[in-house]
Structures are given as C-alpha cells and as structure tokens.
Design a protein around this motif. Structure first.
Motif, PDB file in Angstrom:
ATOM      1  N   GLN B 212       0.812  -1.219   0.000  1.00  0.00           N
ATOM      2  CA  GLN B 212       0.000   0.000   0.000  1.00  0.00           C
ATOM      3  C   GLN B 212       0.843   1.267   0.000  1.00  0.00           C
ATOM      4  OE1 GLN B 212      -2.298  -0.246   3.622  1.00  0.00           O
ATOM      5  NE2 GLN B 212      -4.173  -0.702   2.507  1.00  0.00           N
ATOM      6  N   ARG B 251     -13.344   8.886   8.861  1.00  0.00           N
ATOM      7  CA  ARG B 251     -13.806   7.537   9.160  1.00  0.00           C
ATOM      8  C   ARG B 251     -15.099   7.219   8.398  1.00  0.00           C
ATOM      9  NH1 ARG B 251     -13.719   3.728  13.275  1.00  0.00           N
ATOM     10  NH2 ARG B 251     -15.480   2.329  13.000  1.00  0.00           N
ATOM     11  N   ALA B 254     -14.303   6.653   4.684  1.00  0.00           N
ATOM     12  CA  ALA B 254     -13.655   5.360   4.411  1.00  0.00           C
ATOM     13  C   ALA B 254     -14.659   4.219   4.553  1.00  0.00           C
ATOM     14  CB  ALA B 254     -12.481   5.158   5.370  1.00  0.00           C
ATOM     15  N   LYS B 255     -15.539   4.342   5.546  1.00  0.00           N
ATOM     16  CA  LYS B 255     -16.518   3.274   5.788  1.00  0.00           C
ATOM     17  C   LYS B 255     -17.512   3.193   4.627  1.00  0.00           C
ATOM     18  CE  LYS B 255     -18.805   1.064   9.635  1.00  0.00           C
ATOM     19  NZ  LYS B 255     -18.915   1.056  11.112  1.00  0.00           N
ATOM     20  N   THR B 261      -9.256   1.505   0.987  1.00  0.00           N
ATOM     21  CA  THR B 261      -8.704   2.692   1.650  1.00  0.00           C
ATOM     22  C   THR B 261      -8.910   2.606   3.163  1.00  0.00           C
ATOM     23  OG1 THR B 261      -9.381   3.981  -0.270  1.00  0.00           O
ATOM     24  CG2 THR B 261      -8.789   5.212   1.721  1.00  0.00           C
ATOM     25  N   VAL B 262      -7.858   2.936   3.937  1.00  0.00           N
ATOM     26  CA  VAL B 262      -8.011   3.059   5.387  1.00  0.00           C
ATOM     27  C   VAL B 262      -7.523   4.438   5.820  1.00  0.00           C
ATOM     28  CG1 VAL B 262      -7.997   0.634   6.087  1.00  0.00           C
ATOM     29  CG2 VAL B 262      -5.828   1.811   5.679  1.00  0.00           C
ATOM     30  N   ALA B 263      -8.218   5.008   6.815  1.00  0.00           N
ATOM     31  CA  ALA B 263      -7.864   6.327   7.361  1.00  0.00           C
ATOM     32  C   ALA B 263      -7.868   6.231   8.884  1.00  0.00           C
ATOM     33  CB  ALA B 263      -8.875   7.373   6.899  1.00  0.00           C
ATOM     34  N   THR B 264      -6.818   6.744   9.523  1.00  0.00           N
ATOM     35  CA  THR B 264      -6.688   6.645  10.981  1.00  0.00           C
ATOM     36  C   THR B 264      -6.165   7.943  11.566  1.00  0.00           C
ATOM     37  OG1 THR B 264      -6.084   4.313  10.695  1.00  0.00           O
ATOM     38  CG2 THR B 264      -5.621   5.304  12.845  1.00  0.00           C
ATOM     39  N   ASP B 287      -3.351   9.266   9.018  1.00  0.00           N
ATOM     40  CA  ASP B 287      -2.664   8.172   8.326  1.00  0.00           C
ATOM     41  C   ASP B 287      -3.626   7.622   7.273  1.00  0.00           C
ATOM     42  OD1 ASP B 287      -2.174   5.361   7.704  1.00  0.00           O
ATOM     43  OD2 ASP B 287      -0.751   5.286   9.377  1.00  0.00           O
ATOM     44  N   ARG B 289      -4.002   5.188   3.722  1.00  0.00           N
ATOM     45  CA  ARG B 289      -3.301   4.127   2.967  1.00  0.00           C
ATOM     46  C   ARG B 289      -4.204   3.558   1.882  1.00  0.00           C
ATOM     47  NH1 ARG B 289       0.820   1.353   7.298  1.00  0.00           N
ATOM     48  NH2 ARG B 289       0.596   2.968   8.906  1.00  0.00           N
ATOM     49  N   GLY B 356      -0.607  -4.424   3.771  1.00  0.00           N
ATOM     50  CA  GLY B 356      -1.357  -3.253   4.235  1.00  0.00           C
ATOM     51  C   GLY B 356      -0.499  -2.341   5.095  1.00  0.00           C
TER      52      GLY B 356
END
Lengths: 415, 415
Positions: B212, B251, B254-255, B261-264, B287, B289, B356
C-alpha cells in the motif's frame, strides 16, 4: 454630591503587579492552585494584607483571609469580600484577582478615612477556584461552606499526580484555621463578566442575581489498539473515532437548541497516541452549563443516552466519572438591590443578570446572604491573555463594591 | 524427500528473550527507536551476531548488519535479509523482531551445515521502522536506499524533543559505515501479516507482491481559547470541535467507500487542554493508505477540500504538515515466484497478496530486487500485546525464508 472613592492607582498597580507573577518560559501567566508560581502570588497578597495592617488567617484548605477588626466589632459576623488568585493556563490578569484586590482596596480606603464599621470586614482569597490542576473547581469556598469534607479535599490527586494537601504544605499554605471559622453576615464578590453581555449593551455594572448550574464529567472510551494499515475499517473498535462523535454530538445539539445551554470538551487524550496505531482508549472531559436545573439534567441524560447508543454501534466500552456538579444558584435579593441602589446613586446603568461562569460566591451562598457585581469583559474574552477590562470600568466596579460594603457593614440588610 | 530446517528452539527462544527486553513499569513492551530500552535490544542482537561468528557493521543512521562472508564470495553483492527491532508503545513481540531473528537463524543454520553460498549473506536490523518517536517511519531503510539524506535524518526532532543523531550517539549506535555501503543482490523480508487475511483463508504463507501507499499528515487547527461557561455556542471558534469533525469525516468516508482505503487518526492534543476552556488549538495526525496511487491522491484531496470547508464554516485556521508519503510499491516478481516455489516444495499453501503495512522492504526495493514473506497474525492483531502467531507458523515461515535465501545465494535470479 461627591462620593468617596478607592485609590485607583493603588488598585490598578496591584492588579498589574500580581499579573506579572507566575509567568512561564513562554511568558504565559500560569498560577495553578498550590503550585510554586501560585505560592509567589499568595506571598505577595499576604505581604499587602500585612502592609494594610490586617490580621492574616489561613485555613486548612489554604484559603487566605485579611481581617479588619475595627473598634467595638467583637463577636459580630463579618462582611466578607472574596474571590481567588489561582489561574488557568495562559490566563488573563483580571479573573479572580480583580475581586480579591478590590476587596483589599475597599478595606484600606475605609481604614484610611476612619470609617467605623459595626462589624469586621474581611477580604478572602479562596484556594483552587479554577479547578485546572485539582477537581472540583471552587474547591476552597466549597470546603469553607461545608459542601466538601476538608480531609477528602486535601487528598485530591491532581492532573499531574500530585496530592493537594502535600502541595499546600510544601508551599507553606496548609493553615491552622478550620474552614468556616468565620460565618459571614454577608458576602459580596466583584468579578469581570467573562462574557459579552455588558459590553454589548453598554452597561458598566451587572447586579448578578443567579448563576448557571455546572456539570463536569470525565468520559473514558475503550476500543482496540490495532495496526492502522492492515485493519479494515469494518473490523475496527476505534476509541478516538467514538470520542470525536461525542464531541460533535454535544456541540451540534447545543447549537441546534434555542436555550442558553453550553457544552464544551476542553481536555482529551488518546492511548497509545501513535500515528500508526488505532486508539485503544480515549479520555475527555465534558463541561455542561445551564441556568435551569431541569434543562441541565435533560442535557446530562441526552449525553448518557448517546454514550449508550455509541457503545452499541461501535462496540466500545464507555465509562463516565462525575468530576463536579453544582445546581443553579439564586443570590440574595437584598444585596442585589443594594448593588442596584449603589449604581443608581453614582449615576451608573446597572443590569440584573445571570452568571455564566462558576464563582466562589455560589459556595458561600450556602452559609450567608451573597451576591456578585460584574464589570464588562471586552469581547467577552476570558481565560485568555486577551482578557481586558478598562481601568475606568475597574475603578467604577470597585467603588460600587465600596458603597455596598459600607451599607452592609453599618446597617442590617434591607428587607 | 526431507528438507533442511532451521533450529525451532533457538529461533523461538530468541523471539521470547527479545520480547522481554524493554518492558516499562506497567509491563508494556516499549522499545522506541534509539531509546535506552531499544539500546538493550540492540545490544542483545549484536551479542547474538557475534556468537554466530558474523561480522557486525553499523552505519551512520544506526542500522545494524550481521555479515557472513563465506569462502570465495569476495566482491559479490550480498543476499540481504532484514526487518527491524524497534517497537510501538505497548507492542507485541513479533512485529519486525521475527524477521530479523529468522534472518540470523537462517544464516546460522546454513553455516552450521557447511552450506557454501556464492555470495555473502547479511541479516539487517533497520533503525526506526515504526516512526513513533521520529518521523518518517522506515527511516533507517529509507536512508540506506538513498531516499533521505542521512544528515537531515540525524537532525530529526522527536515527539519528546530529542534529536535522533544525539540519541544514537548516546546509546552507542552512531556507526562508522556509510548507509548503502552494501548494495544487495536481492532482499527478502519475513514478517507477520499484521492483518486478518491469511488466518481467515487458512493459508500459512503469503508471497507479498506489492504494498500500500502511505500518506502521513499532521493537521493543526487554530481557534480561540475562551471561557466554557460564558461564551455562547454561536460565538465560539472551537479548535477541538473542528478536529472532531475531521476525525468523523475521514472515518465515515472510508466506511462508506467500497475500496481498501483506510484512514486513521492516532495522535491528538488540545491546547490549553483545560476542562473549562474552549480549545484554542487542536493538533492531530492523519494516516491514509491505499494500494493504488491514484486513489490515495484522491483521498488526500478530499481531506484538503474538507479542511478548507471547515475553515470557512467554523472560522478556524488550518495548517497541514506532510510527515511522510510513500507511493504503492511493486515487489520483484522473480523473488515472489521463488517464495511460491519454496512453499510448493514444502507442500504449504501460498497466497499472493498486498501488504497493508509499510515495511523496510519497500525502501530497499529502490536499490535491489525485493519481496516479502508473510505468516498469519491471529485476529489480524498487531501493534498490541495480543499480537500472536503460532510457533509452527513461525517455524514454517523461517524455513520458507531458508529455502529462498539458499536459491538466491547460489544461483542467479530466475528470469
């Protein structure tokens, strides 16, 4: 007719002097309760009390009193003027300090001109009004009025892990008097408004007849720490996201209502607090205020219901700790009328109002007739270095206090 | 046919031993890059390299190399096996350490049985892969591959205010070799998946063919500190509320998407961080990715657009600092085929997959053919004490690494 007046230069000079005590490396004013920097402020205040020839007394919770026992007042209950000299982080110079120094100024003025009160007049600086380092806030006056056991208060652990009782002893302010050793005949507190109302309406004096209820809670949300890159959104239990939802819920709800309710999240922390780790824990504070008890309870219940919903939706654990809770307070109508009368006599406009902030007066109101006098805060700004009230406004407020104290110290309260 | 095998007891024993080094007062595993606790881990690793008779080399950025120069390999490029031994806060014992210790185990096994490689075999432990104390993460391998100037990297100021170069010198790991002093013939990294895929599909071996892209940003929002009780909601510029809106935006977005895609948001801080003061500043990390560069850019742009909208809606100032940015990486297909072949020879199922998480392999891929081997992470849990991979899975992965290294160290890469 001409009116007696406090000494503007002496009062304004002391406010400026105290405002320079407790600056940190970045120049911020930080005198947290029972800290080394607050000790310096306390020492300066006590020096001024002694210069003024007042009897200095300190109680077990560190409240400082300057007592003027005029001739023939033995056994009479004192008129007490008070506020606090501890501050928030990066504070302005007026919050609390103005009321304490104006109280001292009023007593010195009356002493100097040979005024003969029929009861003692006392100026008080109460410990830990701000509650930044130790919860609850207004602790010194709460203990003094019997609302919190002094032994329990002294065991309070601070945000920095210190114990209040140890810190008071360390800085030399663990006093010998029992809290409540003097029951006031009446209590008056002069304070900046810390809100925008008086300035907006162009009114120099506020006669404060009641005070908002305050609810402080600490919320802890528990989820799962996990890798930020490899954990699909659908598999996350993100404590930070859950905390963010609470913050937006509280603000959006308050904004949508047409009540004076205010909600604030001022403190937050994530664990482990790493860029690439989903937060396993989020801790934050909730400050809710409303002048009506029933509405305040309604807001507390709405938050509790939302936390329950959130726990179910996000699969997170939620725990709530009550840090402080004060019902709305109604002040003494007779003293409020005295304030209005004093303003009228000096030809100053005066507005009856509600205090949006918590003050020591609400605690002392439990044991004596009490009320407050407000002066304008420019832009409504407080708890901020930009906090400002004009010299003329500070002097006018102190003279209203002078007049009210004279009336309270010579006659009975008008009924 | 029977296969050669690494020594399970030796490998598992070292993983357990290293996993006990750097526990804090609460028993949490915390070996942040270049800290005193990580120094203890480095010292243990170097001791093991010396026991194994390997040549130990350390470069300017603190990367540690254990070099086996077999007979007649002079001048040949080495086969390099690497990962990292720094950890996040409250970490598991496998992330990074497994790959480093398996690399050492592979070399010792080959030495013990008189294997004759045609090129050197090197095990590497790269500095600051996690990036918790110093940004960017994967710093040691980034510097080694020429992607970041070593002088600039050594000047990095940490979350605790320390300077990386000073800390490396203090703990004795500011080495004398220039980063990049050995250009690998090939690079292989064995790692736990840190995700749920292999376990869910019941596959013991992952042949990682790409990785990623990662985008790290630090967002600072500026509002006005003000009194929590007296400032009407409509007059607030609340930096904390604005930050909460960004967290929920990322969040929820992304959901709602059907992409990987992930967002943190892992780090946050409010100023002044007091219960009764509206936050004047909120700082937090983002963050993002995605395995596809175009999608990653689209997410970055969506965040930028939302921040602009927020600034206008809430009247807050917004500034963004880029902490790290890595495009998705494609690994070397020839090595990926080697991994698949080794798994087939041992009768183990193998799945081609995307990583990931970020890994040192993505940096070394800039200067040499590289790929990775994954083993299952139970529950996909990582960066957490519950991180777990079964012993049999750890041993199987190390034996795949053994086979791949043998092939890479004796013949040319198959084309």
């Amino acid at each position: 007719m001409s009116h007696r007046s406090i000494d503007p230069a002496r009062l304004l000079g002391r406010i400026a002097t105290l405002g320079e005590i407790g600056r940190d490396a970045e120049g911020r004013l930080v005198r947290l309760a029972a800290s080394d920097s607050e000790r310096l402020g306390r020492d300066q205040f006590v020096a001024w009390l002694e210069e003024a020839g007042l009897e200095v007394a300190v109680d077990h919770i560190g409240n400082i009193f300057g007592i003027w026992n005029g001739a023939g007042v033995d056994g009479e209950k004192p008129v007490m003027i008070g506020s606090h000299i501890d501050t928030v982080i990066d504070a302005g110079i007026y919050d609390g300090c103005y009321g304490v120094l104006a109280g001292l100024e009023v007593i010195e003025t009356l002493k100097d001109e040979g005024f003969e009160p029929s009861r003692p007049i006392v100026v008080a600086a109460f410990t830990n009004e701000e509650g930044v380092r130790y919860a609850p806030d207004m602790m010194g006056s709460l203990v003094y009025s019997g609302g919190l056991d002094v032994a329990a208060a002294l065991e309070t652990v601070g945000t920095d892990g210190t114990v209040l009782g140890d810190e008071l002893a360390r800085i030399g302010y663990a006093g010998s008097h029992a809290p409540g050793f003097m029951t006031p005949h009446a209590y008056v507190e002069l304070h900046i408004e810390q809100g925008p109302v008086l300035e907006r309406e162009g009114v120099p004096v506020g006669a404060v007849e009641d005070l908002q209820g305050i609810s402080w809670q600490k919320v802890t949300i528990d989820g799962d720490a996990n890798h930020a890159g490899t954990t699909p959104i659908s598999m996350r239990r993100d404590a930070g996201y859950a905390a963010a939802r609470v913050i937006t819920f509280l603000r959006d709800r308050a904004k949508a209502s047409n009540t004076p309710t205010v909600a604030t999240v001022g403190c937050i922390a994530f664990e482990p607090n790493a860029i690439n780790v989903i937060p396993s824990r989020a801790t934050f504070t909730v400050d809710l205020r409303d002048p009506e008890e029933d509405r305040l309870q309604k807001e507390e219940n709405a938050l509790a219901a939302f936390l329950e919903l959130l726990s179910a939706e996000e699969g997170v654990g939620v725990s709530v700790e009550r840090l402080a809770r004060f019902e709305p307070v109604k002040f003494d109508q007779a003293i409020v009328r005295q304030i209005e009368a004093a303003a009228r006599d000096r030809g100053l406009a005066c507005k009856r109002m509600t205090s949006g902030a918590g003050h020591d007066a609400q605690m002392i109101a439990r044991i004596a007739p009490a009320a407050m006098i407000f002066v304008p805060s420019h832009g409504g700004i407080s708890h901020n270095p930009k906090e400002f009230t004009a010299d003329t406004e500070l002097v006018a407020g102190a003279n209203i206090l002078l007049d009210v104290v004279c009336r309270l110290a010579t006659g009975e309260l008008p009924r």
